[in-house]
Design an enzyme around this catalytic site. Structure first.
Site, PDB file in Angstrom:
ATOM      1  N   HIS A 169      49.479  38.679  42.278  1.00  0.00           N
ATOM      2  CA  HIS A 169      48.564  38.546  43.372  1.00  0.00           C
ATOM      3  C   HIS A 169      48.821  36.955  43.676  1.00  0.00           C
ATOM      4  CE1 HIS A 169      45.996  42.179  42.782  1.00  0.00           C
ATOM      5  NE2 HIS A 169      47.144  42.535  43.557  1.00  0.00           N
TER       6      HIS A 169
ATOM      7  N   GLU B  99      46.236  33.958  43.420  1.00  0.00           N
ATOM      8  CA  GLU B  99      45.523  33.754  42.147  1.00  0.00           C
ATOM      9  C   GLU B  99      46.370  32.582  41.214  1.00  0.00           C
ATOM     10  OE1 GLU B  99      45.365  37.771  40.471  1.00  0.00           O
ATOM     11  OE2 GLU B  99      44.254  38.251  42.145  1.00  0.00           O
TER      12      GLU B  99
ATOM     13  N   HIS C  86      45.446  37.601  35.950  1.00  0.00           N
ATOM     14  CA  HIS C  86      44.717  37.597  37.122  1.00  0.00           C
ATOM     15  C   HIS C  86      43.490  36.847  37.284  1.00  0.00           C
ATOM     16  CE1 HIS C  86      46.783  41.202  39.018  1.00  0.00           C
ATOM     17  NE2 HIS C  86      47.022  41.536  37.626  1.00  0.00           N
TER      18      HIS C  86
ATOM     19  N   GLU D 159      41.372  39.199  33.872  1.00  0.00           N
ATOM     20  CA  GLU D 159      40.697  38.494  34.922  1.00  0.00           C
ATOM     21  C   GLU D 159      40.148  37.096  34.820  1.00  0.00           C
ATOM     22  OE1 GLU D 159      40.843  39.168  38.057  1.00  0.00           O
ATOM     23  OE2 GLU D 159      41.504  41.234  38.000  1.00  0.00           O
TER      24      GLU D 159
END
Length: 425
Positions: free
Chosen positions: A181, A184, A307, A382
């Site tokens: 992504h 990020e 991420h 994350e």
């Protein structure tokens, strides 16, 4: 990963094909609201709002009573949105009143693209060109320990480069992908930090990781999107494939494992567009081919996807509540990793399977690596900040080093715990 966005704004998110180098999306006076849902009426209202509005970016989905959700609201919608909150009596906080100020600060932490690769550090953010030059420099500095790899080119012809650290054919291997992504930025930064630590750390625990395992690390598996966040739109998420007037597939919804079954979209204007078909994207195909060619030959037993944000350590599955066969082990390893981070920095990371921890999603790289490629230890991290972060994906550069250290601590803890249970025999 932490966001399932709304429809992309044609004028401000550069959805239209073709733009000059100076065309920059701006977020002046965009606000971040954090809202709480106290009843089903509010949940259904915001589910409908997410589908209908192209001026609101939802960082997650309206799903359950008691849930808190962050939403980026365009300046021209602030009055309407505030009225809606009052009318339906939603508890809320305004986290940020002018999102562009955070982007401006963040762009001031970027080192110019033509800087010498020796200047790469973990106090600034770096362009793709600099990261790749640094990989080449590290290969020259550590001959025999590090080899630069290239999966091939992306949709727009950029290389997808990474490294292999270690060359003992008896060692099992660990694969790390980051930057799927584009916005990020902390993920590629954490990846380069991990590479550097594996080669230069004086910590005996990290030295043991480098000695006892081979490592494949690809800092940016979405190079087109990553470049675009520096040049045009800091909040861009997808790749840059063209679909008529719009661009981009969410590469972490494009993998051929229960593709487009939940938590993704068939609409190319949406941030979570899964693509026209499973594994339709060049970047997805490159990674699948690399794993398939190397999973047995290189004995890849662990897959980590980096991420941001929300501070979570998640394992399969994303598409179903069904538990993987080694659920108890992955839960145990994740909780140990969360505890290790807490001891190191005081930060709270939540661990659990992806479906239960963040939200349902399908077609992710982690699920594919575990279910289709047969890699037993698979996690999606994350990284910082917390779920109610005022920065969203715009993490300040001062947090790069501690965040990357947390990621490496979690990986080390997971690998050590898995080794104790015989996963690398």
């Amino acid at each position: 990963m932490a966001a399932k966005g709304t429809k992309e704004r044609v004028s401000e998110n550069s959805c239209c094909a073709g733009s000059g180098a100076k065309d920059q999306a701006r977020y002046d006076h965009y606000r971040i609201y954090n809202v709480q849902f106290d009843n089903e009426e509010q949940i259904k209202l915001f589910q409908k709002l997410e589908e209908q509005s192209d001026s609101l970016t939802f960082i997650g989905h309206a799903r359950e009573i008691g849930q808190k959700l962050s939403i980026l609201v365009a300046a021209h919608r602030v009055a309407d949105f505030a009225d809606l909150l009052e009318t339906y009596k939603l508890q809320h906080r305004v986290l940020t009143y002018n999102f562009q100020e955070k982007i401006d600060r963040n762009m001031g932490e970027v080192v110019p693209e033509d800087v010498d690769a020796s200047k790469l550090d973990w106090q600034h953010f770096f362009h793709l060109k600099t990261i790749y030059s640094w990989l080449d420099r590290m290969a020259a500095k550590y001959p025999g320990q590090l080899n630069v790899l290239n999966m091939g080119t992306s949709t727009q012809g950029n290389d997808i480069k990474g490294v292999k650290v270690g060359n003992n054919p008896a060692n099992k291997a660990i694969f790390i992908e980051s930057g799927i992504h584009a916005r990020e930025w902390i993920a590629p930064a954490a990846a380069t930090y991990i590479i550097n630590e594996l080669l230069s750390s004086t910590d005996e625990r990290i030295q043991n990781l480098a000695k006892n395992y081979n490592w494949f690390v690809f800092p940016c598996v979405n190079p087109d999107g990553y470049k675009y966040t520096f040049e045009h739109d800091r909040m861009w998420r997808k790749n840059r494939q063209l679909f008529g007037t719009c661009r981009g597939v969410d590469l972490n919804r494009n993998y051929p494992d229960h593709w487009n079954s939940t938590g993704s979209s068939s609409d190319p204007t949406r941030y979570d567009f899964a693509g026209p078909s499973a594994a339709s994207e060049v970047e997805t195909q490159r990674l699948i081919e690399f794993i398939r060619n190397n999973v047995e030959k290189e004995q890849i037993k662990t897959y980590i996807s980096l991420h941001s944000y929300s501070q979570m350590l998640m394992f399969p599955y994303g598409y179903t509540k069904e538990h993987v066969s080694n659920y108890d082990d992955l839960q145990e390893f994740g909780k140990k990793a969360s505890a290790a981070i807490k001891a190191e920095s005081g930060r709270d990371y939540v661990s659990g399977n992806l479906y239960e921890t963040i939200y349902p999603s399908s077609g992710g790289s982690m699920d594919w690596a575990h279910a289709e490629a047969g890699i037993p230890i698979a996690y999606t991290f994350e990284l910082r900040g917390p779920p109610d972060s005022q920065d969203l994906f715009i993490l300040p550069a001062v947090e790069i080093q501690p965040t990357a250290s947390e990621a490496l601590t979690a990986i080390r803890t997971i690998v050590e715990a898995a080794a104790e249970k015989g996963y690398y025999k």
